[in-house]
Scaffold this active site. Structure first.
Site, PDB file in Angstrom:
ATOM      1  N   HIS A  62     -11.826 -20.209  43.697  1.00 18.67           N
ATOM      2  CA  HIS A  62     -11.794 -20.527  42.270  1.00 18.67           C
ATOM      3  C   HIS A  62     -10.949 -21.788  42.085  1.00 18.67           C
ATOM      4  O   HIS A  62      -9.878 -21.758  41.481  1.00 18.67           O
ATOM      5  CB  HIS A  62     -11.257 -19.336  41.467  1.00 18.67           C
ATOM      6  CG  HIS A  62     -11.631 -19.336  40.010  1.00 18.67           C
ATOM      7  ND1 HIS A  62     -12.320 -18.298  39.399  1.00 18.67           N
ATOM      8  CD2 HIS A  62     -11.415 -20.258  39.033  1.00 18.67           C
ATOM      9  CE1 HIS A  62     -12.495 -18.577  38.107  1.00 18.67           C
ATOM     10  NE2 HIS A  62     -11.941 -19.760  37.857  1.00 18.67           N
ATOM     11  N   GLU A  76     -18.229 -21.513  39.994  1.00 18.00           N
ATOM     12  CA  GLU A  76     -18.585 -22.741  39.292  1.00 18.00           C
ATOM     13  C   GLU A  76     -18.410 -24.002  40.137  1.00 18.00           C
ATOM     14  O   GLU A  76     -17.532 -24.827  39.857  1.00 18.00           O
ATOM     15  CB  GLU A  76     -17.763 -22.880  38.003  1.00 18.00           C
ATOM     16  CG  GLU A  76     -17.925 -21.710  37.050  1.00 18.00           C
ATOM     17  CD  GLU A  76     -17.249 -21.942  35.704  1.00 18.00           C
ATOM     18  OE1 GLU A  76     -16.522 -22.934  35.563  1.00 18.00           O
ATOM     19  OE2 GLU A  76     -17.455 -21.121  34.795  1.00 18.00           O
ATOM     20  N   ASN A  98     -21.566 -17.380  34.349  1.00 13.32           N
ATOM     21  CA  ASN A  98     -20.498 -17.539  33.370  1.00 13.32           C
ATOM     22  C   ASN A  98     -21.076 -18.249  32.153  1.00 13.32           C
ATOM     23  O   ASN A  98     -21.729 -19.289  32.287  1.00 13.32           O
ATOM     24  CB  ASN A  98     -19.350 -18.394  33.923  1.00 13.32           C
ATOM     25  CG  ASN A  98     -18.604 -17.706  35.056  1.00 13.32           C
ATOM     26  OD1 ASN A  98     -18.831 -16.529  35.348  1.00 13.32           O
ATOM     27  ND2 ASN A  98     -17.698 -18.445  35.693  1.00 13.32           N
ATOM     28  N   ARG A 132     -12.793  -8.561  38.638  1.00 16.68           N
ATOM     29  CA  ARG A 132     -13.123  -9.781  39.361  1.00 16.68           C
ATOM     30  C   ARG A 132     -11.879 -10.665  39.416  1.00 16.68           C
ATOM     31  O   ARG A 132     -11.317 -11.011  38.376  1.00 16.68           O
ATOM     32  CB  ARG A 132     -14.266 -10.517  38.646  1.00 16.68           C
ATOM     33  CG  ARG A 132     -14.555 -11.865  39.221  1.00 16.68           C
ATOM     34  CD  ARG A 132     -15.797 -12.544  38.617  1.00 16.68           C
ATOM     35  NE  ARG A 132     -15.931 -13.840  39.248  1.00 16.68           N
ATOM     36  CZ  ARG A 132     -15.717 -15.012  38.640  1.00 16.68           C
ATOM     37  NH1 ARG A 132     -15.432 -15.059  37.357  1.00 16.68           N
ATOM     38  NH2 ARG A 132     -15.806 -16.135  39.317  1.00 16.68           N
ATOM     39  N   GLU A 182     -18.257 -14.046  33.601  1.00 22.12           N
ATOM     40  CA  GLU A 182     -17.240 -14.522  32.653  1.00 22.12           C
ATOM     41  C   GLU A 182     -17.894 -14.738  31.302  1.00 22.12           C
ATOM     42  O   GLU A 182     -18.971 -15.315  31.208  1.00 22.12           O
ATOM     43  CB  GLU A 182     -16.624 -15.868  33.070  1.00 22.12           C
ATOM     44  CG  GLU A 182     -15.608 -15.796  34.174  1.00 22.12           C
ATOM     45  CD  GLU A 182     -15.029 -17.173  34.507  1.00 22.12           C
ATOM     46  OE1 GLU A 182     -14.867 -18.012  33.604  1.00 22.12           O
ATOM     47  OE2 GLU A 182     -14.763 -17.400  35.698  1.00 22.12           O
ATOM     48  N   TYR A 210     -20.111 -19.675  28.215  1.00 24.92           N
ATOM     49  CA  TYR A 210     -19.190 -19.912  27.106  1.00 24.92           C
ATOM     50  C   TYR A 210     -19.857 -20.585  25.915  1.00 24.92           C
ATOM     51  O   TYR A 210     -19.565 -20.267  24.777  1.00 24.92           O
ATOM     52  CB  TYR A 210     -17.994 -20.767  27.576  1.00 24.92           C
ATOM     53  CG  TYR A 210     -17.078 -19.990  28.496  1.00 24.92           C
ATOM     54  CD1 TYR A 210     -16.046 -19.212  27.988  1.00 24.92           C
ATOM     55  CD2 TYR A 210     -17.275 -19.998  29.876  1.00 24.92           C
ATOM     56  CE1 TYR A 210     -15.225 -18.476  28.824  1.00 24.92           C
ATOM     57  CE2 TYR A 210     -16.461 -19.259  30.719  1.00 24.92           C
ATOM     58  CZ  TYR A 210     -15.436 -18.503  30.188  1.00 24.92           C
ATOM     59  OH  TYR A 210     -14.635 -17.762  31.013  1.00 24.92           O
TER      60      TYR A 210
HETATM   61  C1  GBH Z   1     -14.418 -21.041  33.200  1.00 25.50           C
HETATM   62  O1  GBH Z   1     -15.067 -22.280  33.237  1.00 25.50           O
HETATM   63  C2  GBH Z   1     -13.498 -20.894  34.388  1.00 25.50           C
HETATM   64  O2  GBH Z   1     -14.153 -20.232  35.461  1.00 25.50           O
HETATM   65  C3  GBH Z   1     -12.206 -20.191  34.071  1.00 25.50           C
HETATM   66  O3  GBH Z   1     -11.313 -20.379  35.120  1.00 25.50           O
HETATM   67  C4  GBH Z   1     -11.659 -20.698  32.758  1.00 25.50           C
HETATM   68  O4  GBH Z   1     -10.404 -20.174  32.455  1.00 25.50           O
HETATM   69  C5  GBH Z   1     -12.655 -20.343  31.693  1.00 25.50           C
HETATM   70  O5  GBH Z   1     -13.857 -20.994  31.951  1.00 25.50           O
HETATM   71  C6  GBH Z   1     -12.255 -20.753  30.285  1.00 25.50           C
HETATM   72  O6  GBH Z   1     -12.285 -22.149  30.141  1.00 25.50           O
HETATM   73  O7  GBH Z   1     -10.629 -29.973  30.406  1.00 25.50           O
HETATM   74  O8  GBH Z   1     -11.175 -29.510  28.102  1.00 25.50           O
HETATM   75  O9  GBH Z   1     -12.606 -30.887  29.363  1.00 25.50           O
HETATM   76  C7  GBH Z   1     -15.932 -22.524  32.137  1.00 25.50           C
HETATM   77  C8  GBH Z   1     -16.499 -23.922  32.147  1.00 25.50           C
HETATM   78  C9  GBH Z   1     -15.895 -26.174  32.516  1.00 25.50           C
HETATM   79  C10 GBH Z   1     -14.979 -25.085  30.669  1.00 25.50           C
HETATM   80  C11 GBH Z   1     -14.777 -27.208  32.498  1.00 25.50           C
HETATM   81  C12 GBH Z   1     -13.872 -26.124  30.602  1.00 25.50           C
HETATM   82  C13 GBH Z   1     -13.299 -28.412  31.141  1.00 25.50           C
HETATM   83  C14 GBH Z   1     -12.599 -28.368  29.832  1.00 25.50           C
HETATM   84  N1  GBH Z   1     -15.420 -24.926  32.024  1.00 25.50           N
HETATM   85  N2  GBH Z   1     -14.334 -27.396  31.143  1.00 25.50           N
HETATM   86  S1  GBH Z   1     -11.693 -29.790  29.423  1.00 25.50           S
END
Ligand code: GBH
Length: 449
Positions: free
Chosen positions: A118, A163, A292, A74, A362, A294
């Site tokens: 993206h 997202e 996605n 992806r 993700e 996390y």
């Molecule tokens: C994903 O977003 C993204 O799709 C990807 O590009 C990214 O690399 C990956 O996560 C890992 O972070 O500036 O500290 O406040 C996941 C959701 C939402 C997590 C926005 C980070 C802002 C962080 N993201 N959030 S911060």
């Protein structure tokens, strides 16, 4: 663990985070080129100008993918490589780059999963209002149709947006991502125009024909947990959930916006950017949805202390999201809760029984030790999350993509946080697989049986 036949094992990346070559082959500037040069916007003043130089080193990266044994990759397309001005004149060299990549992937039996957006809007379109401007939805559909026409013989999986929550709320309300705006009405309009752009893009690509074509969208899905069962905290959790998930999933899969949206933004009550015909465009059937995951959000009510409506943004909904449970945390400060992935999958299916097939598009982490080559915490994280995905037995889950193949530009955090299965030495651009890479390779081989 056993997985259905045909289950996809993949890795994910995105254009601005790995490609570099920001001025090469006619590429125009995107909002991230602009934003990352604003003092203080990105840690250490890092930019994506060089990144992992994937634009030049993709043959090596493909070799690493092949050795890893994934059957799906992806990645995203940089809009401003195709249309340096966002619209108008097409840059053929941009299309040629992605064609070379996709053909090479196919020759190795790695299926390309293309993401069209993206987060890297062409700067020229931001100069015309960006996603606040309804015209951007149509320009996105035009761009999507151009790429689709050029690659539909070699690509069948098309994701419109990655997202949209981040593009609108983190970019136009919180201001921590490009374009760095802190707005109320503008951010809500951006959300709507992203969804509309998604719907228009799917329509125009579908109309363009091609064999076995599948269209979807990728959403970040953090389940929301109230820290107590008090009515105030429970109500806060609902607001947070509307903001992050339901603002997108309700119109996409349920045909309407959440009722709560009309009141939860305080003085921001003008939703006239929503036209009657939009919901049927936004809610047309999809072939898959990407999720996605996390972390989960643990939230408490936080009554507004700042009543001045002019200072309200669309992110300011009286919720404290800094509450942390007593569990291990990643290097990003995110709580490690694999069960949240099971919940994210089952919640979505429970709310929308006719949900299309799902991919985990993700999932990944950084830890203090992931700078190292022996990234044992990451191995445990991936193993536990894959098991948690599998536990969502009522969901038609078709694949899992690890974020990320390579260390990369982690947005506002710059290069400090390393999400890669493969380490990048940014001075030499040398690639070195970590222990997690070898673990994932063995895991995939075993899962295929
Ligand atoms: C994903 O977003 C993204 O799709 C990807 O590009 C990214 O690399 C990956 O996560 C890992 O972070 O500036 O500290 O406040 C996941 C959701 C939402 C997590 C926005 C980070 C802002 C962080 N993201 N959030 S911060």
């Amino acid at each position: 663990m056993s997985f259905p036949a045909g289950f996809r094992w993949g890795v994910a990346t995105s254009a601005y985070q790995i490609e570099g070559a920001a001025g090469t082959d006619g590429r125009g500037p995107s909002i991230w080129d602009t934003f990352s040069t604003v003092p203080g916007a990105v840690a250490s003043g890092d930019t994506g100008e060089v990144a992992a130089d994937h634009y030049h080193r993709w043959p090596e990266d493909l070799r690493l993918m092949t050795d890893l044994g994934v059957d799906a990759y992806r990645f995203s397309i940089s809009w401003s490589r195709i249309f340096p001005e966002g619209r108008g004149k097409v840059e053929q060299r941009g299309l040629d780059f992605y064609r070379r990549l996709v053909e090479a992937l196919r020759s190795k039996d790695v299926e390309p999963f293309v993401t069209l957006y993206h987060w890297d809007l062409p700067q020229a379109l931001e100069d015309q209002g960006g996603w606040r401007n309804r015209d951007t939805s149509g320009w996105f559909a035009d761009y999507s149709a151009t790429v689709h026409e050029a690659l539909k013989d070699v690509v069948s999986k098309w994701t419109t947006l990655n997202e949209p929550y981040c593009s609108s709320m983190v970019g136009y309300a919180e201001g921590r991502h490009a374009p760095g705006a802190r707005e109320g009405h503008g951010a809500l309009a951006a959300s709507h125009h992203l969804l509309l752009g998604h719907g228009l893009a799917v329509q125009s690509m579908r109309a363009n024909g091609g064999e076995g074509q599948e269209f979807g969208i990728v959403l970040n899905q953090s389940p929301t947990v109230p820290v107590t069962d008090s009515p105030a905290d429970v109500a806060a959790a609902v607001r947070q959930d509307v903001l992050l998930r339901r603002q997108f999933t309700d119109p996409l899969f349920g045909g309407e916006y959440p009722e709560e949206m009309t009141s939860m933004y305080g003085a921001i009550t003008d939703f006239s950017f929503r036209h009657d015909e939009d919901l049927s465009i936004i809610g047309q059937p999809l072939d898959y949805v990407g999720l996605n995951y996390y972390y989960r959000l643990h939230v408490a009510d936080a009554p507004h202390r700042e009543p001045d409506p002019a200072k309200r943004t669309a992110h300011d909904i009286g919720v404290d999201t800094t509450q942390l449970p007593d569990v291990q945390r990643t290097g990003m400060g995110w709580p490690v809760e694999p069960v949240g992935l099971t919940e994210a999958l089952t919640d979505l299916k429970a709310r929308h029984p006719h949900l299309p097939p799902v991919y985990v598009t993700e999932n990944g982490c950084v830890f203090p030790d992931t700078e190292n080559f022996e990234d044992t915490d990451r191995i445990a994280f991936l193993r536990d999350h894959i098991a948690a995905a599998q536990a969502a037995t009522d969901v038609d889950l078709r694949g899992y993509f690890c974020w990320s193949l390579l260390d990369n530009f982690e947005w506002a955090h710059g290069y400090k946080h390393r999400f890669g299965l493969i380490h990048i030495d940014y001075r030499t651009q040398q690639r070195t697989p970590r222990a997690s890479y070898h673990w994932y390779r063995d895991f995939i081989a075993a899962a295929r049986g």
